[in-house]
Design a protein around this motif. Structure first.
Motif, PDB file in Angstrom:
ATOM      1  N   LEU A 148       0.722  -0.965   0.368  1.00  0.00           N
ATOM      2  CA  LEU A 148      -0.315   0.083  -0.449  1.00  0.00           C
ATOM      3  C   LEU A 148       0.898   1.226   0.100  1.00  0.00           C
ATOM      4  O   LEU A 148       0.720   2.368  -0.983  1.00  0.00           O
ATOM      5  CB  LEU A 148      -1.184   0.156   1.364  1.00  0.00           C
ATOM      6  CG  LEU A 148      -2.525  -0.691   1.047  1.00  0.00           C
ATOM      7  CD1 LEU A 148      -2.836  -0.486   2.742  1.00  0.00           C
ATOM      8  CD2 LEU A 148      -2.872   0.030   0.208  1.00  0.00           C
ATOM      9  N   TYR A 152       0.711   4.338  -2.751  1.00  0.00           N
ATOM     10  CA  TYR A 152       0.998   5.837  -2.318  1.00  0.00           C
ATOM     11  C   TYR A 152       2.045   6.674  -2.821  1.00  0.00           C
ATOM     12  O   TYR A 152       1.900   7.584  -3.389  1.00  0.00           O
ATOM     13  CB  TYR A 152      -0.376   5.788  -1.011  1.00  0.00           C
ATOM     14  CG  TYR A 152      -0.890   5.505  -0.790  1.00  0.00           C
ATOM     15  CD1 TYR A 152      -2.125   7.595  -0.211  1.00  0.00           C
ATOM     16  CD2 TYR A 152      -1.844   4.342  -0.927  1.00  0.00           C
ATOM     17  CE1 TYR A 152      -3.585   6.431  -0.674  1.00  0.00           C
ATOM     18  CE2 TYR A 152      -3.163   3.849  -0.464  1.00  0.00           C
ATOM     19  CZ  TYR A 152      -3.862   4.984  -0.092  1.00  0.00           C
ATOM     20  OH  TYR A 152      -4.971   4.821   0.473  1.00  0.00           O
ATOM     21  N   ALA A 163      -6.766   5.547  -4.984  1.00  0.00           N
ATOM     22  CA  ALA A 163      -8.380   5.421  -4.726  1.00  0.00           C
ATOM     23  C   ALA A 163      -8.824   5.176  -6.425  1.00  0.00           C
ATOM     24  O   ALA A 163      -9.953   4.485  -6.953  1.00  0.00           O
ATOM     25  CB  ALA A 163      -9.356   6.637  -4.728  1.00  0.00           C
ATOM     26  N   LEU A 215      -5.558  -6.935  -3.777  1.00  0.00           N
ATOM     27  CA  LEU A 215      -5.230  -5.615  -3.380  1.00  0.00           C
ATOM     28  C   LEU A 215      -4.549  -5.489  -5.055  1.00  0.00           C
ATOM     29  O   LEU A 215      -3.651  -5.589  -5.732  1.00  0.00           O
ATOM     30  CB  LEU A 215      -3.653  -4.829  -2.792  1.00  0.00           C
ATOM     31  CG  LEU A 215      -3.264  -3.258  -3.309  1.00  0.00           C
ATOM     32  CD1 LEU A 215      -4.391  -2.448  -2.733  1.00  0.00           C
ATOM     33  CD2 LEU A 215      -1.947  -3.089  -2.868  1.00  0.00           C
ATOM     34  N   LEU A 256     -10.112   2.746  -1.863  1.00  0.00           N
ATOM     35  CA  LEU A 256      -9.201   2.889  -0.738  1.00  0.00           C
ATOM     36  C   LEU A 256      -8.991   4.554  -0.692  1.00  0.00           C
ATOM     37  O   LEU A 256      -9.506   5.322  -1.291  1.00  0.00           O
ATOM     38  CB  LEU A 256      -7.761   2.705  -1.721  1.00  0.00           C
ATOM     39  CG  LEU A 256      -7.280   1.595  -1.987  1.00  0.00           C
ATOM     40  CD1 LEU A 256      -5.893   1.522  -2.808  1.00  0.00           C
ATOM     41  CD2 LEU A 256      -6.958   0.272  -0.672  1.00  0.00           C
ATOM     42  N   ALA A 263      -5.550   3.843   5.039  1.00  0.00           N
ATOM     43  CA  ALA A 263      -5.335   2.820   4.092  1.00  0.00           C
ATOM     44  C   ALA A 263      -5.095   2.126   5.128  1.00  0.00           C
ATOM     45  O   ALA A 263      -5.071   0.643   5.057  1.00  0.00           O
ATOM     46  CB  ALA A 263      -4.570   3.174   3.233  1.00  0.00           C
TER      47      ALA A 263
END
Length: 273
Positions: A148, A152, A163, A215, A256, A263
């Protein structure tokens, strides 16, 4: 000591032993929830059954408690919550569940066994963020957090909101109707299905005793793969007589959040739901 005294309940017959195990497990769970266990759905672990078995049979519980401490750490329970859970068990065995479970009243050898095991597992997870969970073959929650973070950071570099590019597909299995080996088998089957359906480089992780997640990038066919995942898991549960009592798995697609911190908090919450 209360743990050893419980061994006098053992009757040597399978039916009596099974009844005693169920009763002890139910009373322990109730006492733990009353003492402040925050997420009822993640209390029941296979290691709980191992502790109950050692208590009812009069065996030395140290090994079982070591396993429980490690399992609690891996599932995300804090040390204070883990020790309070142990205190709830001790209160049940001492017949003092009318009062709040007191950690200080728990025998020191039991506290030491659980605390050391919890700390050892917690430090091990910290040092191996890319590890794979043995039962399901899926990645650990720590690895998903790393992935994650990468998503990002890539979004910040490209000016794209995560997202808009990724989603988190969450699979939750209601294991309240089963215990012991069938619980393990259920999550192993979930892992098999996820690896079969999501075989294109997605990040697959187990988040808790009954929760797994994927994910994945947004794109065509994602909804179809999600639906196929749910159907395949239900189909494989139906094949195994020990798993037919389970309800169809819940599968949902989580958007997300805007920030990486949010997150990461979402992953923590999903694992304890």
């Amino acid at each position: 000591m209360a743990v050893r005294e419980a061994g006098s309940l053992w009757r040597g017959d399978a039916e009596g032993a099974d009844r005693l195990l169920r009763e002890l497990r139910a009373r322990w769970r109730s006492a733990s929830l009353a003492a402040g266990w925050r997420f009822p759905s993640d209390w029941g672990l296979p290691e709980v059954d191992e502790v109950c078995l050692s208590v009812v049979s009069g065996a030395d519980p140290t090994t079982a408690l070591d396993g429980l401490g490690r399992a609690r750490a891996r599932s995300g329970a804090g040390l204070d919550e883990t020790l309070t859970d142990l205190a709830a068990l001790h209160a049940v065995l001492e017949g003092t569940t009318g009062r709040r479970a007191a950690v200080d009243a728990t025998p020191a050898p039991l506290l030491r066994a659980v605390a050391l095991a919890w700390a050892d597992a917690a430090m091990g997870e910290f040092g191996a963020v890319a590890a794979t969970e043995n039962l399901t073959g899926l990645a650990t929650p720590e690895y998903l957090r790393v992935r994650l973070g990468e998503v990002y950071r890539a979004g910040r570099r490209s000016g794209t909101a995560p997202a808009d590019t990724h989603v988190l597909i969450v699979v939750t299995v209601d294991l309240s109707r089963t215990a012991g080996w069938p619980r393990l088998m259920a999550m192993a089957l979930v892992g098999d299905v996820l690896r079969e359906v999501f075989d294109g480089g997605e990040s697959l992780a187990v988040l808790g005793p009954s929760v797994a997640a994927v994910l994945a990038e947004r794109g065509r066919g994602l909804a179809e793969r999600a639906a196929r995942t749910r159907a395949l898991i239900a189909e494989r549960f139906e094949v195994d007589s020990a798993l037919r009592v389970l309800r169809r798995p819940e599968l949902r697609v989580e958007r997300l959040p805007c920030s990486e911190d949010a997150a990461q908090a979402m992953v923590d919450g999903l694992g304890r739901a």
